[in-house]
Scaffold this active site. Structure first.
Site, PDB file in Angstrom:
ATOM      1  N   HIS A 125      66.667  62.255 -81.498  1.00 57.21           N
ATOM      2  CA  HIS A 125      65.716  63.341 -81.735  1.00 57.21           C
ATOM      3  C   HIS A 125      66.390  64.688 -82.005  1.00 57.21           C
ATOM      4  O   HIS A 125      65.710  65.644 -82.410  1.00 57.21           O
ATOM      5  CB  HIS A 125      64.734  63.446 -80.546  1.00 57.21           C
ATOM      6  CG  HIS A 125      63.346  63.780 -80.967  1.00 57.21           C
ATOM      7  ND1 HIS A 125      62.227  63.533 -80.208  1.00 57.21           N
ATOM      8  CD2 HIS A 125      62.869  64.358 -82.099  1.00 57.21           C
ATOM      9  CE1 HIS A 125      61.141  63.946 -80.842  1.00 57.21           C
ATOM     10  NE2 HIS A 125      61.504  64.461 -81.995  1.00 57.21           N
ATOM     11  N   ASP A 131      56.208  62.411 -77.646  1.00 59.99           N
ATOM     12  CA  ASP A 131      57.463  62.012 -77.003  1.00 59.99           C
ATOM     13  C   ASP A 131      57.195  61.801 -75.505  1.00 59.99           C
ATOM     14  O   ASP A 131      56.389  62.521 -74.918  1.00 59.99           O
ATOM     15  CB  ASP A 131      58.454  63.189 -77.196  1.00 59.99           C
ATOM     16  CG  ASP A 131      59.897  62.779 -76.967  1.00 59.99           C
ATOM     17  OD1 ASP A 131      60.127  61.913 -76.121  1.00 59.99           O
ATOM     18  OD2 ASP A 131      60.772  63.344 -77.647  1.00 59.99           O
ATOM     19  N   HIS A 158      59.449  62.504 -73.513  1.00 63.88           N
ATOM     20  CA  HIS A 158      60.224  63.611 -72.950  1.00 63.88           C
ATOM     21  C   HIS A 158      59.765  64.923 -73.586  1.00 63.88           C
ATOM     22  O   HIS A 158      59.076  64.909 -74.608  1.00 63.88           O
ATOM     23  CB  HIS A 158      61.716  63.394 -73.220  1.00 63.88           C
ATOM     24  CG  HIS A 158      62.177  62.036 -72.783  1.00 63.88           C
ATOM     25  ND1 HIS A 158      62.137  60.937 -73.617  1.00 63.88           N
ATOM     26  CD2 HIS A 158      62.639  61.588 -71.591  1.00 63.88           C
ATOM     27  CE1 HIS A 158      62.581  59.877 -72.957  1.00 63.88           C
ATOM     28  NE2 HIS A 158      62.878  60.238 -71.721  1.00 63.88           N
ATOM     29  N   ASP A 167      62.063  67.450 -74.446  1.00 66.49           N
ATOM     30  CA  ASP A 167      63.117  67.961 -75.322  1.00 66.49           C
ATOM     31  C   ASP A 167      63.142  69.475 -75.311  1.00 66.49           C
ATOM     32  O   ASP A 167      63.392  70.129 -76.325  1.00 66.49           O
ATOM     33  CB  ASP A 167      62.963  67.412 -76.753  1.00 66.49           C
ATOM     34  CG  ASP A 167      63.105  65.901 -76.789  1.00 66.49           C
ATOM     35  OD1 ASP A 167      63.509  65.329 -75.748  1.00 66.49           O
ATOM     36  OD2 ASP A 167      62.813  65.296 -77.827  1.00 66.49           O
ATOM     37  N   HIS A 192      69.851  65.813 -77.692  1.00 64.52           N
ATOM     38  CA  HIS A 192      68.531  65.279 -78.070  1.00 64.52           C
ATOM     39  C   HIS A 192      67.441  65.676 -77.064  1.00 64.52           C
ATOM     40  O   HIS A 192      66.267  65.498 -77.335  1.00 64.52           O
ATOM     41  CB  HIS A 192      68.562  63.755 -78.329  1.00 64.52           C
ATOM     42  CG  HIS A 192      68.554  62.903 -77.082  1.00 64.52           C
ATOM     43  ND1 HIS A 192      68.070  61.609 -77.087  1.00 64.52           N
ATOM     44  CD2 HIS A 192      68.994  63.148 -75.833  1.00 64.52           C
ATOM     45  CE1 HIS A 192      68.208  61.093 -75.869  1.00 64.52           C
ATOM     46  NE2 HIS A 192      68.764  62.023 -75.100  1.00 64.52           N
ATOM     47  N   ASP A 214      58.654  60.446 -81.527  1.00 65.29           N
ATOM     48  CA  ASP A 214      59.732  59.721 -80.854  1.00 65.29           C
ATOM     49  C   ASP A 214      59.161  58.359 -80.442  1.00 65.29           C
ATOM     50  O   ASP A 214      58.104  58.286 -79.797  1.00 65.29           O
ATOM     51  CB  ASP A 214      60.160  60.539 -79.622  1.00 65.29           C
ATOM     52  CG  ASP A 214      61.389  59.955 -78.940  1.00 65.29           C
ATOM     53  OD1 ASP A 214      61.455  58.722 -78.809  1.00 65.29           O
ATOM     54  OD2 ASP A 214      62.267  60.740 -78.535  1.00 65.29           O
ATOM     55  N   ASP A 222      59.896  56.445 -78.223  1.00 70.76           N
ATOM     56  CA  ASP A 222      59.733  56.188 -76.785  1.00 70.76           C
ATOM     57  C   ASP A 222      58.415  56.737 -76.236  1.00 70.76           C
ATOM     58  O   ASP A 222      58.122  56.590 -75.046  1.00 70.76           O
ATOM     59  CB  ASP A 222      60.954  56.651 -75.983  1.00 70.76           C
ATOM     60  CG  ASP A 222      61.099  58.166 -75.896  1.00 70.76           C
ATOM     61  OD1 ASP A 222      60.106  58.873 -76.082  1.00 70.76           O
ATOM     62  OD2 ASP A 222      62.244  58.620 -75.631  1.00 70.76           O
ATOM     63  N   GLU A 251      64.543  57.851 -82.792  1.00 75.60           N
ATOM     64  CA  GLU A 251      64.913  57.169 -81.542  1.00 75.60           C
ATOM     65  C   GLU A 251      64.627  55.663 -81.535  1.00 75.60           C
ATOM     66  O   GLU A 251      64.571  55.059 -80.482  1.00 75.60           O
ATOM     67  CB  GLU A 251      64.266  57.850 -80.309  1.00 75.60           C
ATOM     68  CG  GLU A 251      64.677  59.306 -80.096  1.00 75.60           C
ATOM     69  CD  GLU A 251      65.979  59.491 -79.289  1.00 75.60           C
ATOM     70  OE1 GLU A 251      66.497  58.497 -78.751  1.00 75.60           O
ATOM     71  OE2 GLU A 251      66.472  60.636 -79.236  1.00 75.60           O
TER      72      GLU A 251
END
Ligand code: PLP
Length: 783
Positions: free
Chosen positions: A587, A609, A611, A613, A626, A711, A713, A756
């Site tokens: 990412h 995402d 996360h 980030d 990332h 992303d 994930d 990702e």
């Protein structure tokens, strides 16, 4: 200063003094043979002269399509009078001239910037040319209930967002006499080296008096057309088209006019154009001086009448008004409880006065070279009488200008919408369908939706609101607004927009995640799904010398170097009219893809995402970049990352949403809070439901252009195990498709990242299949 003898009228003189005088025996069209074959009552009413010069093309009287003598000279005199390079007589009014003007500067599929409230001939020109309109909102005056001009700032902003635009059209002045700062607009437009084209239907007199707004070509426009018949002395239908720069090919204009014009233009009417030019060139200043005085005196007297008023120069300085044409006389009797429509009816029924138009609040009268004190007094006395009749009745006009919803998403360009099959459905059930009608709201006379645009709930509610407020909604075939014509998705004809032009970039970066496997993502996708990923341009990772004393910014130099290259590539793609799609890699590369786009357009970002980030070099636990790109894009953290591609923050935190977060670091949360970024956790999706969350996104992200940074994930590892940093739970593929569909429907998607995907961790190609399907949708969202 003119160079030619403006007292001459070569076309009129040839007709009158050569053809008619020689008493030629006609064996040519028109068949009435100089009036002898005309209906008697008509002939007696008209008298002999119009018929004596009603001829067709032959050598003696020249031809409009390839003029060589008297028509050529008449056009040259007109160009001289207006101080332009070339003038064409336009025999199908300004409507035909506007169509020719548009067809001369844009080709099918090319973008043209136009105000949302253009005349229908502009829409016609856009359909004929196959071009793609990008609409600019004019300034709306709530007090007067009308739309004024488009501000230079609006043109500038729109060109930044659509740098691939091929021409800009503006109106100068509006019907009501408001002129924008056209000189400034010309400068902005020319900085993109594209032509400014102007609908100057209401301004053929502007060039001839210093107290009037600047005319388009005097202000630097490249091409304009004017209804000579509307304001000065030509007969109805006769207009002129002026070309005044090299940015427009005059030969092409001539060709296109020939395509659109009749081969039998009326000579008496063209002669009137020739003479109107003589009049305005030789006596214009004096006549206009008198006209402006008459208009100003009348306006001053009207403003003394109780309950009636007429705006004038004092409106200069309001948004969209740089100068004002005093010969346009808007009169409102709203304080008497009369709408403009009612005032028009009263004037014609009770006083024998016909105005030019009426709207919800105003009637518009034109004061021209043909007016006298007697005519202006007639109007004044009528208005005084109306005031006496209605003053103090306590009647009130219901309804006021309602704030319009955003310009809807364009699915089809107007030409495609024009050719697509239409169906009638219940208006209430039309959400999400493609509209097949132009619906206008009065006031302020701006289309709410045009053919080819998607009907949103906001549009439906707005139109229902107008109806409830008893305001005028025009354009729908069903005046009751119970039904609407739409184009079903399967009936849509995509001539130019079938495949949104995408440009794909592959960035096999793994240094941001510092994990092996992600770098193979693009290659594996390309091998298994060449139809989807076969045309990616690879951005190579060139290893740079790293500073290993910087453990909180691992591989910073290589990542920055790659992001700069990617930014350059996405930037060029946007400038060329493409939607860049970046396939990762980790990412960290979003720092590049987004920076490239943000230099060209103001964009919002939805960061999908698990996360956030949103770490910086000070909050990071791992030092992996990332986990930082979004913070850097918002201006937080290491200066080198923040200044990637160009200096400073790339996006405004209010235009960002992190969607689907499930794993935010403790200190990262502080950065998020400090910057004020909205986070929608996946827990919120589970509790409130996705439908509710999507509406929340729409309420928060009030921006036209949106970048999706996706992303993999964010998806539940059960469905997409092939990632480097899996987190439990997460979106199902169906939920993600629903989200993407919603975003594509409600925003103009400027660019997309898909990052990702790690093939090394995948199980049975599950993740790869999903990434492929999602990318297919992104490449072709209309199918
Ligand atoms: C702004 C504008 N443009 C173009 C036109 C078309 O002009 P014409 O009637 O000469 O075809 C009009 C007509 O009213 C207009 O108001």
């Amino acid at each position: 200063m003119t160079k030619l003898n403006q007292h001459l009228t070569p076309l009129f003189s040839t007709l009158k003094d050569v053809y008619a005088k020689r008493d030629i025996t006609p064996f040519h069209v028109p068949g009435h043979k100089r009036g002898k074959g005309v209906d008697k009552e008509f002939y007696d009413f008209m008298g002999p002269n119009p018929f004596s010069i009603d001829v067709t093309i032959f050598k003696m009287v020249d031809g409009l399509h390839n003029p060589k003598s008297c028509i050529k000279e008449a056009q040259e005199l007109a160009a001289d009078a207006y101080g332009v390079r070339k003038t064409f007589f336009a025999v199908n009014g300004t409507s035909g001239a506007i169509q020719a003007m548009i067809m001369s500067v844009v080709k099918p599929g090319e973008k043209i910037l136009v105000p949302r409230n253009v005349h229908k001939s502009v829409s016609g020109g856009i359909i004929l040319s196959g071009s793609m309109p990008v609409y600019m909102n004019p300034e709306v005056d709530n007090e007067l209930g009308i739309a004024h001009g488009v501000k230079p700032e609006t043109v500038e902003k729109m060109l930044k967002q659509h740098p691939d635009t091929k021409a800009v059209l503006i109106i100068n002045p509006t019907y009501y006499g408001a002129a924008t700062d056209i000189r400034k607009i010309a400068e902005i437009v020319h900085s993109y080296d594209i032509p400014l084209i102007v609908d100057e239907a209401h301004g053929p007199h502007l060039h001839f008096h210093e107290d009037l707004p600047l005319s388009a070509v005097d202000a630097g426009a490249d091409i304009c057309c004017q209804s000579t018949h509307k304001i000065i002395g030509a007969m109805t239908q006769m207009s002129m088209l002026h070309v005044n720069s090299n940015r427009v090919d005059a030969n092409r204009v001539q060709q296109i006019l020939s395509l659109l014009h009749t081969t039998s233009p009326s000579y008496p009417l063209m002669a009137s154009l020739d003479c109107a030019r003589r009049q305005i060139a030789t006596e214009g200043r004096e006549l206009l001086e008198k006209t402006i005085k008459l208009a100003n005196n009348l306006r001053a007297e009207i403003n003394k009448i109780p309950g009636i008023s007429s705006f004038g120069k004092e409106i200069v300085g309001r948004e969209g008004i740089y100068s004002f044409d005093p010969t346009k006389l808007s009169v409102t009797a709203k304080e008497l409880g009369l709408t403009g429509f009612e005032l028009e009816t009263l004037l014609v029924d009770d006083y024998n006065i016909q105005v030019e138009l009426s709207d919800f609040y105003n009637v518009l009268g034109l004061i021209t070279l043909g007016d006298t004190e007697e005519s202006t007094n007639t109007l004044l006395e009528a208005l005084k009488d109306i005031s006496k009749r209605f003053y103090g009745t306590g009647k009130k006009i219901e309804g006021e200008v309602q704030k319009m919803p955003p310009i809807p998403e364009a699915v089809l360009i107007p030409r495609e919408a024009f050719y697509s099959e239409k169906n009638k459905i219940r208006f209430e059930e039309s959400e999400g369908k493609i509209c097949a009608e132009m619906i206008m709201a009065y006031p302020p006379g701006i289309p709410v939706i045009t053919p080819g645009e998607r009907i949103s709930r906001a549009t439906i509610e707005y139109i229902k609101g107008l109806k409830d407020a008893k305001l005028h909604v025009q354009g729908m075939e069903d005046p009751e607004l119970n039904y609407i014509n739409v184009i079903e998705e399967e009936d849509a004809i995509y001539l130019y927009t079938e495949k949104m032009k995408n440009k794909m970039f592959a960035v096999p970066m793994n240094l941001g995640a510092n994990k092996a496997g992600i770098e193979f993502g693009p290659e594996v996708l390309e091998e298994y799904y060449p139809d989807t990923f076969g045309e990616m341009t690879y951005i190579d990772i060139e290893k740079q010398r790293e500073n290993f004393n910087e453990p909180s910014l691992k591989y910073k130099n290589t990542i920055l170097h790659t992001c700069n290259k990617l930014a350059q590539a996405t930037n060029e793609a946007v400038r060329d009219g493409f939607r860049p799609i970046t396939v990762g890699g980790d990412h960290s590369i979003a720092l590049g893809s987004i920076s490239g786009v943000a230099l060209e357009k103001e964009i919002g970002v939805i960061w999908i995402d698990a996360h956030g980030d949103m770490n910086t070099d000070e909050t990071t636990i791992s030092g992996n970049i990332h986990g930082m790109p979004l913070a850097a894009l918002l201006g937080a953290g290491d200066r080198d990352l923040v200044n990637c591609f160009y200096e400073g923050a790339k996006i405004d935190p209010k235009n960002v949403i992190i969607l689907g977060a499930r794993d935010l670091d403790v200190k990262e949360r502080d950065v998020i809070e400090e910057l004020g970024v909205k986070v929608i956790h996946y827990d919120d999706v589970m509790h409130k439901g996705l439908d509710h969350i999507l509406e929340e996104i729409k309420d928060h992200l009030k921006i036209d252009n949106l970048h999706i940074s996706f992303d993999v994930d964010s998806i539940d590892p059960e469905f997409a195990p092939g990632v480097s940093t899996p987190v439990r739970n997460g979106f199902s593929p169906e939920e993600m498709f629903q989200t993407f569909k919603f975003l594509f429907k409600n925003y103009s998607i400027s660019s997309v990242d898909i990052v990702e995907y790690n093939p090394v961790n995948d199980k049975n190609g599950k993740t790869m299949d999903f990434v492929n399907e999602l990318t297919e949708f992104v490449l072709n969202p209309n199918c």
